[in-house]
Design a protein around this motif. Structure first.
Motif, PDB file in Angstrom:
ATOM      1  N   LEU A  29      12.323   5.737   4.443  1.00 10.61           N
ATOM      2  CA  LEU A  29      11.536   5.377   3.271  1.00 10.61           C
ATOM      3  C   LEU A  29      10.171   4.799   3.611  1.00 10.61           C
ATOM      4  O   LEU A  29       9.255   4.840   2.791  1.00 10.61           O
ATOM      5  CB  LEU A  29      12.311   4.371   2.408  1.00 10.61           C
ATOM      6  CG  LEU A  29      13.635   4.865   1.828  1.00 10.61           C
ATOM      7  CD1 LEU A  29      14.320   3.749   1.055  1.00 10.61           C
ATOM      8  CD2 LEU A  29      13.422   6.081   0.935  1.00 10.61           C
ATOM      9  N   LEU A  31       9.061   1.775   3.702  1.00 12.93           N
ATOM     10  CA  LEU A  31       8.642   0.801   2.702  1.00 12.93           C
ATOM     11  C   LEU A  31       7.865  -0.333   3.368  1.00 12.93           C
ATOM     12  O   LEU A  31       8.184  -0.747   4.483  1.00 12.93           O
ATOM     13  CB  LEU A  31       9.852   0.223   1.979  1.00 12.93           C
ATOM     14  CG  LEU A  31      10.642   1.191   1.104  1.00 12.93           C
ATOM     15  CD1 LEU A  31      11.943   0.544   0.652  1.00 12.93           C
ATOM     16  CD2 LEU A  31       9.820   1.629  -0.100  1.00 12.93           C
ATOM     17  N   LEU A  85       9.780   0.001  -4.788  1.00 13.16           N
ATOM     18  CA  LEU A  85      10.956   0.861  -4.832  1.00 13.16           C
ATOM     19  C   LEU A  85      11.631   0.714  -6.187  1.00 13.16           C
ATOM     20  O   LEU A  85      11.826  -0.405  -6.665  1.00 13.16           O
ATOM     21  CB  LEU A  85      11.942   0.477  -3.712  1.00 13.16           C
ATOM     22  CG  LEU A  85      13.305   1.183  -3.720  1.00 13.16           C
ATOM     23  CD1 LEU A  85      13.141   2.675  -3.446  1.00 13.16           C
ATOM     24  CD2 LEU A  85      14.248   0.553  -2.695  1.00 13.16           C
ATOM     25  N   THR A 108       4.814   4.021  -5.374  1.00 11.23           N
ATOM     26  CA  THR A 108       6.206   3.629  -5.543  1.00 11.23           C
ATOM     27  C   THR A 108       7.128   4.730  -5.043  1.00 11.23           C
ATOM     28  O   THR A 108       6.866   5.907  -5.251  1.00 11.23           O
ATOM     29  CB  THR A 108       6.508   3.343  -7.028  1.00 11.23           C
ATOM     30  OG1 THR A 108       5.685   2.271  -7.478  1.00 11.23           O
ATOM     31  CG2 THR A 108       7.966   2.975  -7.239  1.00 11.23           C
ATOM     32  N   VAL A 109       8.234   4.316  -4.410  1.00 10.81           N
ATOM     33  CA  VAL A 109       9.306   5.244  -4.078  1.00 10.81           C
ATOM     34  C   VAL A 109      10.329   5.178  -5.209  1.00 10.81           C
ATOM     35  O   VAL A 109      10.860   4.106  -5.512  1.00 10.81           O
ATOM     36  CB  VAL A 109       9.973   4.882  -2.739  1.00 10.81           C
ATOM     37  CG1 VAL A 109      11.200   5.759  -2.495  1.00 10.81           C
ATOM     38  CG2 VAL A 109       8.979   5.023  -1.586  1.00 10.81           C
ATOM     39  N   LEU A 111      13.936   6.325  -6.363  1.00 13.73           N
ATOM     40  CA  LEU A 111      15.177   6.744  -5.723  1.00 13.73           C
ATOM     41  C   LEU A 111      16.249   6.957  -6.776  1.00 13.73           C
ATOM     42  O   LEU A 111      16.446   6.114  -7.650  1.00 13.73           O
ATOM     43  CB  LEU A 111      15.596   5.674  -4.714  1.00 13.73           C
ATOM     44  CG  LEU A 111      16.792   5.937  -3.810  1.00 13.73           C
ATOM     45  CD1 LEU A 111      16.628   5.157  -2.505  1.00 13.73           C
ATOM     46  CD2 LEU A 111      18.092   5.532  -4.474  1.00 13.73           C
ATOM     47  N   THR A 131       4.624  11.810  -8.737  1.00 12.87           N
ATOM     48  CA  THR A 131       5.378  11.793  -7.484  1.00 12.87           C
ATOM     49  C   THR A 131       6.786  12.307  -7.735  1.00 12.87           C
ATOM     50  O   THR A 131       7.292  12.209  -8.862  1.00 12.87           O
ATOM     51  CB  THR A 131       5.436  10.369  -6.890  1.00 12.87           C
ATOM     52  OG1 THR A 131       6.035  10.407  -5.590  1.00 12.87           O
ATOM     53  CG2 THR A 131       6.226   9.428  -7.782  1.00 12.87           C
ATOM     54  N   ARG A 134      13.087  10.824  -5.111  1.00 11.43           N
ATOM     55  CA  ARG A 134      13.909  11.108  -3.935  1.00 11.43           C
ATOM     56  C   ARG A 134      15.374  11.048  -4.361  1.00 11.43           C
ATOM     57  O   ARG A 134      15.883   9.982  -4.702  1.00 11.43           O
ATOM     58  CB  ARG A 134      13.611  10.108  -2.820  1.00 11.43           C
ATOM     59  CG  ARG A 134      12.160  10.164  -2.375  1.00 11.43           C
ATOM     60  CD  ARG A 134      11.966   9.498  -1.052  1.00 11.43           C
ATOM     61  NE  ARG A 134      10.556   9.296  -0.772  1.00 11.43           N
ATOM     62  CZ  ARG A 134      10.081   8.906   0.409  1.00 11.43           C
ATOM     63  NH1 ARG A 134      10.921   8.673   1.411  1.00 11.43           N
ATOM     64  NH2 ARG A 134       8.793   8.737   0.592  1.00 11.43           N
TER      65      ARG A 134
END
Length: 206
Positions: A29, A31, A85, A108-109, A111, A131, A134
């Motif tokens: 990730l 992060l 996240l 930002t990720v 998930l 984006t 994931r």
């Protein structure tokens, strides 16, 4: 477990299993340290416990847990907290897509796990939020197994190996953070090879 395929059952987890998976996620990730995690999944769910609690604690991040919200309320929290996240399920991302034409949080990720994202939600989210989500695949027994950024096929997490039974199509996994790290464990899912060490999930074993 939730018992989605039968009766509920208790799965024992040891700390070493969780921390081995954290180490792999830090690589995957990428992060930043500190910052904030926003989890729409409660910590009594394995997804919320691991990604919304254990992972940010190791990273020294603040965690905000907010559950049972409308899509509009989730968008407001994204804007307010600007998390590094976001942890959710496919259902949460459907709500977010319906609630907002766009959102402008920091890098930002996003998930998702628990069930695969449907293509329409994944495509709409990527278009409106700028984006891809994931999408993680795993089981309570094995933990995280693989991930993808839709529409790519799944690729195993660092240290995880997979194979597909040629007769049944059943996906088998060997994971360094399972309770039997040196053994191949059969899942209840069917998959097919997708080239370059990746696979596509076809559904549950009938």
């Amino acid at each position: 477990t939730s018992g989605s395929e039968g009766d509920n059952k208790e799965i024992a987890k040891q700390g070493r299993q969780l921390y081995r998976q954290v180490a792999a996620l830090l690589e995957l990730l990428a992060l930043p340290p500190r910052g904030r995690v926003l989890s729409f999944v409660p910590p009594y769910h394995m997804l919320g416990f691991f990604y919304g609690l254990v992972l940010p604690l190791v990273l020294g991040k603040e965690t905000v847990v907010a559950t049972e919200l409308t899509g509009a309320a989730m968008v407001q929290l994204l804007e307010k907290y600007q998390p590094d996240l976001v942890v959710g399920t496919a259902t949460h991302y459907r709500y977010l897509v319906r609630a907002s034409a766009s959102v402008s949080p920091r890098a930002t990720v996003y998930l998702s796990s628990g069930a695969p994202l449907d293509p329409a939600t994944a495509e709409a989210f990527a278009s409106r939020f700028g984006t891809a989500v994931r999408d993680f695949y795993g089981t309570t027994e094995l933990g995280g197994v693989a991930w993808r950024a839709w529409p790519e096929p799944y690729q195993p997490m660092p240290g995880v190996a997979f194979r597909i039974d040629p007769d049944s199509g059943r996906l088998e996994v060997r994971s360094p953070w399972s309770s039997a790290a040196d053994q191949w464990i059969a899942t209840d899912d069917v998959a097919e090879p997708a080239g370059e060490g990746r696979f596509t999930l076809l559904g549950r074993l009938s």
